[in-house]
Design a protein around this motif. Structure first.
Motif, PDB file in Angstrom:
ATOM      1  N   PRO A 130       0.790  -1.238   0.000  1.00 26.63           N
ATOM      2  CA  PRO A 130       0.000   0.000   0.000  1.00 26.63           C
ATOM      3  C   PRO A 130       0.818   1.283   0.000  1.00 26.63           C
ATOM      4  N   TRP A 131       2.093   1.230   0.411  1.00 28.43           N
ATOM      5  CA  TRP A 131       2.804   2.492   0.575  1.00 28.43           C
ATOM      6  C   TRP A 131       4.160   2.561  -0.110  1.00 28.43           C
ATOM      7  N   CYS A 132       4.801   1.458  -0.378  1.00 22.80           N
ATOM      8  CA  CYS A 132       6.148   1.502  -0.952  1.00 22.80           C
ATOM      9  C   CYS A 132       6.075   1.782  -2.452  1.00 22.80           C
ATOM     10  N   GLN A 133       6.760   2.837  -2.882  1.00 21.53           N
ATOM     11  CA  GLN A 133       6.729   3.238  -4.293  1.00 21.53           C
ATOM     12  C   GLN A 133       8.022   2.886  -5.022  1.00 21.53           C
ATOM     13  N   VAL A 134       8.848   2.060  -4.428  1.00 19.29           N
ATOM     14  CA  VAL A 134      10.116   1.656  -5.038  1.00 19.29           C
ATOM     15  C   VAL A 134      10.034   0.177  -5.399  1.00 19.29           C
ATOM     16  N   ASN A 135      10.619  -0.163  -6.544  1.00 12.35           N
ATOM     17  CA  ASN A 135      10.658  -1.572  -6.982  1.00 12.35           C
ATOM     18  C   ASN A 135       9.260  -2.190  -7.066  1.00 12.35           C
ATOM     19  N   ILE A 136       8.307  -1.414  -7.558  1.00 13.69           N
ATOM     20  CA  ILE A 136       6.931  -1.908  -7.636  1.00 13.69           C
ATOM     21  C   ILE A 136       6.856  -3.108  -8.582  1.00 13.69           C
ATOM     22  N   GLY A 137       7.469  -2.964  -9.758  1.00 19.79           N
ATOM     23  CA  GLY A 137       7.438  -4.065 -10.717  1.00 19.79           C
ATOM     24  C   GLY A 137       8.157  -5.297 -10.201  1.00 19.79           C
ATOM     25  N   SER A 138       9.283  -5.086  -9.533  1.00 22.54           N
ATOM     26  CA  SER A 138      10.030  -6.222  -8.980  1.00 22.54           C
ATOM     27  C   SER A 138       9.206  -6.957  -7.935  1.00 22.54           C
ATOM     28  N   CYS A 139       8.465  -6.180  -7.132  1.00 21.29           N
ATOM     29  CA  CYS A 139       7.610  -6.814  -6.120  1.00 21.29           C
ATOM     30  C   CYS A 139       6.487  -7.613  -6.780  1.00 21.29           C
ATOM     31  N   ARG A 140       5.941  -7.067  -7.871  1.00 18.59           N
ATOM     32  CA  ARG A 140       4.890  -7.813  -8.569  1.00 18.59           C
ATOM     33  C   ARG A 140       5.460  -9.109  -9.140  1.00 18.59           C
ATOM     34  N   PHE A 141       6.694  -9.049  -9.647  1.00 20.77           N
ATOM     35  CA  PHE A 141       7.326 -10.264 -10.172  1.00 20.77           C
ATOM     36  C   PHE A 141       7.515 -11.281  -9.051  1.00 20.77           C
ATOM     37  N   MET A 142       7.994 -10.820  -7.888  1.00 17.79           N
ATOM     38  CA  MET A 142       8.185 -11.718  -6.748  1.00 17.79           C
ATOM     39  C   MET A 142       6.858 -12.340  -6.305  1.00 17.79           C
ATOM     40  N   LEU A 143       5.809 -11.508  -6.290  1.00 15.08           N
ATOM     41  CA  LEU A 143       4.500 -12.024  -5.905  1.00 15.08           C
ATOM     42  C   LEU A 143       4.037 -13.087  -6.900  1.00 15.08           C
ATOM     43  N   GLY A 144       4.338 -12.854  -8.177  1.00 12.18           N
ATOM     44  CA  GLY A 144       4.024 -13.868  -9.185  1.00 12.18           C
ATOM     45  C   GLY A 144       4.746 -15.179  -8.915  1.00 12.18           C
ATOM     46  N   GLN A 145       6.002 -15.085  -8.509  1.00 10.73           N
ATOM     47  CA  GLN A 145       6.753 -16.290  -8.149  1.00 10.73           C
ATOM     48  C   GLN A 145       6.079 -17.027  -6.992  1.00 10.73           C
ATOM     49  N   CYS A 146       5.614 -16.260  -6.008  1.00 10.69           N
ATOM     50  CA  CYS A 146       4.944 -16.877  -4.854  1.00 10.69           C
ATOM     51  C   CYS A 146       3.672 -17.591  -5.296  1.00 10.69           C
ATOM     52  N   TYR A 147       2.895 -16.927  -6.148  1.00  9.94           N
ATOM     53  CA  TYR A 147       1.666 -17.551  -6.632  1.00  9.94           C
ATOM     54  C   TYR A 147       1.977 -18.823  -7.413  1.00  9.94           C
ATOM     55  N   LEU A 148       3.042 -18.784  -8.205  1.00  7.13           N
ATOM     56  CA  LEU A 148       3.429 -19.988  -8.946  1.00  7.13           C
ATOM     57  C   LEU A 148       3.746 -21.134  -7.990  1.00  7.13           C
ATOM     58  N   ALA A 149       4.497 -20.807  -6.934  1.00  3.15           N
ATOM     59  CA  ALA A 149       4.865 -21.851  -5.972  1.00  3.15           C
ATOM     60  C   ALA A 149       3.649 -22.424  -5.265  1.00  3.15           C
ATOM     61  N   ASN A 150       2.602 -21.596  -5.139  1.00  6.51           N
ATOM     62  CA  ASN A 150       1.384 -22.049  -4.455  1.00  6.51           C
ATOM     63  C   ASN A 150       0.357 -22.628  -5.422  1.00  6.51           C
ATOM     64  N   GLY A 151       0.729 -22.727  -6.698  1.00  7.73           N
ATOM     65  CA  GLY A 151      -0.175 -23.325  -7.670  1.00  7.73           C
ATOM     66  C   GLY A 151      -1.274 -22.397  -8.148  1.00  7.73           C
ATOM     67  N   GLU A 152      -1.109 -21.081  -7.965  1.00  5.23           N
ATOM     68  CA  GLU A 152      -2.117 -20.120  -8.415  1.00  5.23           C
ATOM     69  C   GLU A 152      -1.612 -19.448  -9.687  1.00  5.23           C
ATOM     70  N   GLY A 153      -1.714 -20.165 -10.780  1.00  3.86           N
ATOM     71  CA  GLY A 153      -1.110 -19.723 -12.029  1.00  3.86           C
ATOM     72  C   GLY A 153      -1.691 -18.450 -12.588  1.00  3.86           C
ATOM     73  N   GLN A 154      -3.018 -18.317 -12.598  1.00  5.45           N
ATOM     74  CA  GLN A 154      -3.639 -17.133 -13.188  1.00  5.45           C
ATOM     75  C   GLN A 154      -3.238 -15.872 -12.431  1.00  5.45           C
ATOM     76  N   LYS A 155      -3.195 -15.960 -11.102  1.00  7.82           N
ATOM     77  CA  LYS A 155      -2.746 -14.811 -10.316  1.00  7.82           C
ATOM     78  C   LYS A 155      -1.289 -14.476 -10.646  1.00  7.82           C
ATOM     79  N   ALA A 156      -0.480 -15.519 -10.802  1.00  4.50           N
ATOM     80  CA  ALA A 156       0.933 -15.311 -11.133  1.00  4.50           C
ATOM     81  C   ALA A 156       1.062 -14.587 -12.468  1.00  4.50           C
ATOM     82  N   LEU A 157       0.291 -15.027 -13.465  1.00  2.00           N
ATOM     83  CA  LEU A 157       0.345 -14.405 -14.782  1.00  2.00           C
ATOM     84  C   LEU A 157      -0.030 -12.931 -14.705  1.00  2.00           C
ATOM     85  N   GLN A 158      -1.052 -12.625 -13.918  1.00  2.11           N
ATOM     86  CA  GLN A 158      -1.468 -11.235 -13.755  1.00  2.11           C
ATOM     87  C   GLN A 158      -0.322 -10.403 -13.175  1.00  2.11           C
TER      88      GLN A 158
END
Length: 1178
Positions: A791-819
């Motif tokens: 909600p507040w960090c404005q640095v490395n936003i894209g990198s964080c989204r990529f990391m979150l995608g990795q987490c979703y992949l590891a948890n088997g949530e592919g569509q969320k990861a793709l988003q």
């Protein structure tokens, strides 16, 4: 860039738990055959430490290395510890049978080759000779992650030998045992033990050097000069009259100018200095002379008096005497000054007064006095003061580790079994099993206490809370016992201060100024007039006033309210709303806070000063500067190990945790105070709110306080520090420092903690912490990290989204990861982590960074096995290619190829064909087409394969199928039939007939079996049918001449095996086959099949037999009907048929019964109606 935040004069205690392994003590029992003394005195447990002389040198094996010990009754426990490397076999426990270790009875000293441990008990003295760490390694370069401790071979020592131990003689006239002691090693290597005689005076027991033969001697120091030789002990002892006032309470020794001076603080409040060489008392001073208002004290014996020494090249030898008198205590610092005639005097430097708390231990350095007390509530108190430069005798604070809360707030949504927040621990098998055992034990206890069969869920939950609270209380008692303070040590080489407790060692770290203000005790806070965080005097006063307001807010916030606010933040709810709810519950103190606020000249400026000091943001990345070029290998290796041991990891990470927790509470209270301030004043508060939102979400990345620290596995912050951060931090510190700089603990650890906090702070450009979590598969923690800062960090936003995608992949949530991956794509060219992610694609250097990013993610999705997502992302990437004009067609073709492949794998045949047709690269398109044909054939999905339109690809498809048909086994694959169906579907009957005719010819030549002949008949029949669909004038096919078409299996008339046009045209002879020619071939093949059916062995030769040869074979088998039909078709002479029939008849006439039976079989194979004329037939 801020290298380190402003430091205050205060310190904070951080517990150094070695949580990975418990100390495994090597137990050694020393039995000299003694019996316990009747009514032997009991001494309190004590502790101390020894710091190696080169512990402050970076390039030394003993850097940041020390030994600490504790005594209890007859036992001494010794532990060697290092902050740089993990020491193996580093703990020893010595037990002296029927003896009691004296106060001050452990002394450690090092020589060039050895470390010697001198131990005094009430009946004996002992010496342990251990190898020096520098002698345990042949090379100066120590590269191991673990090193052997000096206690590794302690069990091999023969401690009962005379060279290691001696019994103190029971001298005539002595009653009882020594009460205190000290020891030292002379320059000649002799071990001296100074023991306080129970009758007064000092007894010195001397052991000869450990590597020479000699006898043990005893010397007694008394005020009388009368001398008497003791038989059997050398040298002489000095004896005389004495009184109980001479009883030494504390002893200390120092070697100066080839003499050893023994200082004794006696219970008559006098300090006496003895010369060991001259065996005389050189100095006697009454310490009460330095104590004001000491009337009545002289009559009391000073049972609690203590003495410490400190030497420096600047001040010389200083003494500190602690006088324990009722209602108060006093430290007196004196300097030893030489006078004429080898005499000495004491010069008073300072008198320092303290509270009436019970003194446990104190230490003297060249500048400070450090004290350790226990107050009436059994709380540890630590303070220190400069004995030369102090303001009105005010002691500096040390914020000790607070005891854990007795009550734990459990939310209605929480399981009582999990009474601390956070999921940031790394799974540890041993701790997991322990947790299970504890859970089973408590739950079993709960179940056994239940008497009713039915009760509500709420009642059961209440029972759970009750029983787990009991378990928590037991843990608190256990921890309280382990936290009992026993000693204090200050390293003269690194200035490191440690508290020695019953169960562990804790380290004192300098306190940052902003943390100091928040933690400061009220009496100190109200007395301070300036703060180091601002140079403005008025501004400093405002800051102090503001902190006092924050203190009022903190005191007013109950534990339950704090918990509710924390839960609101954890659920990403509005911090302002949470602060408003707290304000509604502290009405009783609002008026006091508002009155205090009115005393602040400029509240906004004061708040900004505090927020600026809280800020961890930095412009550059930590560790980006390389270590100074040209550094030696020794230097690089030492830096690679600095602060790398498990103890240092634990201390540094707990310090960062404590700092983050303190600042989170600071910001919480500041936000509440702002909400209160804004209700009465109209100001622009946006900047305050944003800053607070950042700090309120300070990541609590390590364990919360107290008990869980002792019993928790490694945290993700420790993982980060060990694997990556420490190297970056040390590089940053040493990139501008000279290699000879000393390892001063307060300065070094402050920098390390500050830089680690900067590495962890999400608003800084570095992205190493999330990278570390991802590399170590800590997806749950990483997902929570991204959620909290979102909600507040404005640095490395894209990198964080990529990391979150990795987490979703590891948890088997592919569509969320793709988003998430799609959202990260917009930041690829802006963020360093994503640029590094795409910068490794050397083969795709011509592509845009975004397309390189898409390729990386596509490979990731392929590795995980999510073809649907690969298709979606590749389609998105193609849109990028379409928009980007400078992208080459090769990239586009690669993406279409990917889409084709995954559609085909998924069985989406139509979509795969569509992707194939969109591919702009002809070579890739041909590869895809070939794969489509092969895969669909293998899956027997021939209907789809035949019905695709193949616009502009017709010839290529035909070529591919022809190539496959001619190159593979005829019976195992059905490519000829596929090609036939392909042509039939397009009404190309001539091509269809040609294919089947070729198939039949190859069957006759290559598959000489009955099944092959059957297939050949069917092929020729199909070819005939095809030609009959064509108008007679066009009913013909082309047949290459014999030997040209089939010189090589699979050879194509126009193309090579890959379906490409041959570089040179193939010269061949062409034959035209019309409908009649095909009919002849059909009848010939049918006669071959008939022969094979009646005489199977003939199948192998019938396949390639000519018409004439077939007639002979048929006649021989008795198939006259087929032979006649064949002769009529090929217009052959009928004589062979009749000759054969005549031969059969003659044979039948002269044959027996067997010949007749055989005749019936070949007669039955002919159609009798065609050879016998009956009346009906006529």
């Amino acid at each position: 860039e801020k290298m380190a935040a402003v430091l205050e004069r205060s310190f904070i205690e951080i517990c150094g738990f070695e949580r990975e392994t418990l100390h495994r003590f090597r137990e050694v029992t020393v039995n000299l055959g003694l019996t316990a003394l009747p009514g032997g005195a009991k001494f309190p447990d004590s502790a101390g430490a020894f710091h190696y002389e080169e512990s402050g040198k970076l390039l030394s094996v003993t850097s940041n290395r020390f030994i600490h010990w504790s005594t209890s009754g007859d036992t001494v426990q010794l532990v060697e510890q290092s902050l740089d490397t993990n020491l193996l076999n580093n703990a020893a426990k010595l037990r002296f049978t029927h003896c009691t270790v004296l106060p001050g009875g452990v002394h450690i000293q090092e020589t060039l080759n050895n470390v010697l441990i001198l131990i005094s008990t009430n009946q004996s003295v002992h010496r342990l000779v251990l190898p020096h760490p520098t002698r345990m390694y042949r090379s100066e370069l120590v590269t191991e992650l673990h090193m052997q401790s000096i206690f590794t071979d302690v069990g091999k020592l023969s401690l009962q030998d005379p060279s290691h131990s001696a019994i103190i003689p029971n001298l005539v006239g002595h009653a009882g045992s020594p009460s205190t002691s000290t020891a030292w090693l002379s320059h000649q290597g002799e071990a001296h033990y100074a023991l306080a005689s129970p009758d007064g005076g000092i007894m010195v027991v001397t052991l000869p050097p450990h590597d020479t033969q000699g006898s043990v001697s005893v010397l007694e120091l008394k005020r009388s000069s009368m001398m008497q030789r003791l038989s059997g002990w050398m040298p002489t002892a000095i004896r005389g009259e004495h009184g109980p006032a001479d009883l030494a309470l504390s002893l200390a020794v120092r070697e100066l100018e080839e003499d050893s001076f023994i200082f004794a603080l006696c219970q008559d409040h006098k300090l006496r200095m003895w010369s060991f060489r001259e065996q005389a008392c050189l100095l006697e001073a009454d310490m009460l002379d330095y104590m004001p208002a000491c009337k009545g004290v002289k009559r009391l014996s000073g049972q609690g008096h203590r003495l410490r020494l400190a030497y420096s090249s600047i001040t010389g030898l200083c003494l500190c005497v602690y006088l324990a008198v009722p209602t108060r205590g006093q430290f007196t610092v004196l300097q030893l000054v030489p006078t004429d005639n080898n005499r000495y005097s004491l010069e008073h430097i300072s008198s320092l007064f303290t509270t009436q708390d019970t003194l446990v231990d104190f230490a003297l350095t060249s500048t400070d006095v450090w004290g350790l007390w226990v107050d009436d509530s059994n709380t540890t108190v630590v303070k220190y003061i400069s004995f030369e430069h102090n303001t009105a005798g005010q002691w500096n604070q040390v914020f000790v580790q607070p005891p854990p809360e007795e009550e734990v707030h459990i939310g209605v949504d929480q399981d009582p079994r999990i009474y601390r927040r956070g999921s940031e621990k790394i799974a540890d098998v041993s701790w997991e099993s322990l947790r299970k055992e504890v859970t089973v034990a408590v739950e079993s206890e709960l179940q056994s206490s239940v008497t009713e069969f039915e009760f509500s869920q709420e009642e059961y939950r209440q029972l759970q809370v009750e029983f787990w609270s009991k378990f928590h209380a037991c843990c608190l008692q256990y921890q309280e016992a382990l936290s009992t303070p026993m000693g204090l040590t200050v390293s003269p080489h690194t200035s490191m201060v440690c508290l020695l407790k019953k169960g562990f060692v804790s380290f004192l770290l300098p306190c940052f100024a902003v943390d100091h203000l928040y933690l400061c005790y009220d009496e100190y806070l109200f007395s301070e007039e300036e703060t180091p965080i601002t140079d403005d005097v008025e501004g400093g006063r405002d800051v102090l006033q503001l902190v006092q307001c924050l203190r009022l807010v903190s005191d007013a916030v109950s534990g339950e309210m704090a918990y509710e606010m924390e839960k609101a933040l954890e659920h990403l709810e509005s911090p302002e709303r949470a602060a408003e709810l707290v304000l509604e519950n502290i009405d009783n103190v609002i008026e006091d806070i508002q009155n205090k606020l009115q005393d602040i000249r400029n509240p906004m400026a004061a708040m900004m000063v505090l927020l600026r000091e809280l800020d961890l943001e930095t412009d550059s990345e930590v560790g980006e500067g390389p270590i100074t070029p040209g550094q030696s290998l020794n230097m690089r290796i030492s830096l690679s190990q600095l602060y790398g041991s498990s103890s240092a990891v634990s201390v540094v990470c707990q310090a960062v945790c404590h700092m983050s927790m303190t600042r989170a509470l600071f910001c919480r209270d500041l936000l509440i105070l702002q909400k209160l301030y804004l209700t009465s004043l109209t100001v622009d508060h946006v900047c305050f709110r944003d800053a607070n939102l950042q700090h309120l979400t300070v990541l609590e990345l390590s364990d919360s306080p107290a008990l869980s620290h002792m019993l928790s596995p490694q945290t993700v912050v420790e993982l980060f520090y060990q694997t990556l951060a420490r190297k970056l931090i040390i590089s940053q510190i040493y990139c501008q420092q000279h290699s000879s700089s000393l390892l001063l603990w307060p300065h070094m650890v402050s920098n390390v903690v500050q830089l680690l906090a900067q590495l962890l702070w999400p608003s800084n450009p570095g992205f190493q912490f999330p990278e570390c979590l991802m590399a170590n598969c800590q997806y749950t923690q990483l997902q929570e990290y991204v959620r909290l800062i979102g909600p507040w960090c404005q640095v490395n936003i894209g990198s964080c989204r990529f990391m979150l995608g990795q987490c979703y992949l590891a948890n088997g949530e592919g569509q969320k990861a793709l988003q998430c991956f799609q959202e990260a794509a917009t930041e690829v060219e802006k963020e360093e982590f994503l640029m590094r992610l795409t910068g490794t694609e050397d083969e795709e250097a011509a592509s845009t960074p975004r397309l390189q990013y898409f390729n990386k993610v596509l490979r990731l999705l392929e590795d995980v096995g999510l073809p649907e997502l690969v298709i979606q992302l590749a389609s998105l990437a193609i849109t990028e290619v379409t928009v980007s004009s400078h992208v080459d067609s090769q990239t586009n073709a690669a993406l279409w190829t990917r889409i084709f492949k995954h559609h085909l794998d998924l069985g989406h045949n139509s979509e795969a064909y569509e992707a194939l047709t969109q591919n702009p690269d002809s070579s890739m398109k041909l590869d895809c087409l070939r794969q489509l044909v092969v895969v669909l054939c293998e899956r027997s999905q021939l209907q789809d394969l035949v019905q695709f339109p193949y616009v502009n690809l017709h010839d290529e498809v035909v070529s591919i199928i022809e190539s496959r048909a001619r190159g593979l086994d005829l019976l195992a694959h059905n490519y000829y039939e596929l090609l036939y169906a392909f042509h039939i579907n397009r009404h190309n009957y001539r091509k269809a007939g040609t294919v089947m005719f070729e198939f039949g010819m190859r069957l006759g030549r290559e598959v000489r079996t009955r099944l092959g002949l059957q297939k050949q008949v069917n092929c020729y029949l199909a070819a005939l049918n095809c030609l009959r669909f064509i108008r007679p004038e066009y009913a013909w096919i082309v047949q290459p001449a014999s030997g040209a078409m089939y010189e090589r299996p699979g050879a194509s008339p126009k193309r090579n095996s890959d379906g490409e046009f041959s570089s040179e045209p193939v010269k061949r002879q062409v034959d035209i086959l019309e409908l009649g020619d095909l009919e002849k071939e059909y009848i010939l093949s049918r006669s071959r099949l008939t022969l094979a059916q009646h005489h199977p062995p003939s199948a192998s030769i019938a396949g390639s037999a000519t018409a004439e040869e077939m007639v002979a074979l048929l006649v021989q088998t008795g198939l006259f009907d087929s032979a006649l039909s064949l002769c009529q078709t090929f217009r052959l002479n009928l004589i062979p048929i009749f000759e054969g029939l005549a031969f059969k008849c003659i044979k039948l006439q002269f044959g027996g019964e067997d010949a007749q039976n055989e005749a019936w079989s070949w007669l039955a194979a002919n159609q009798l109606s065609s050879v016998v004329n009956t009346k009906e037939s006529r």
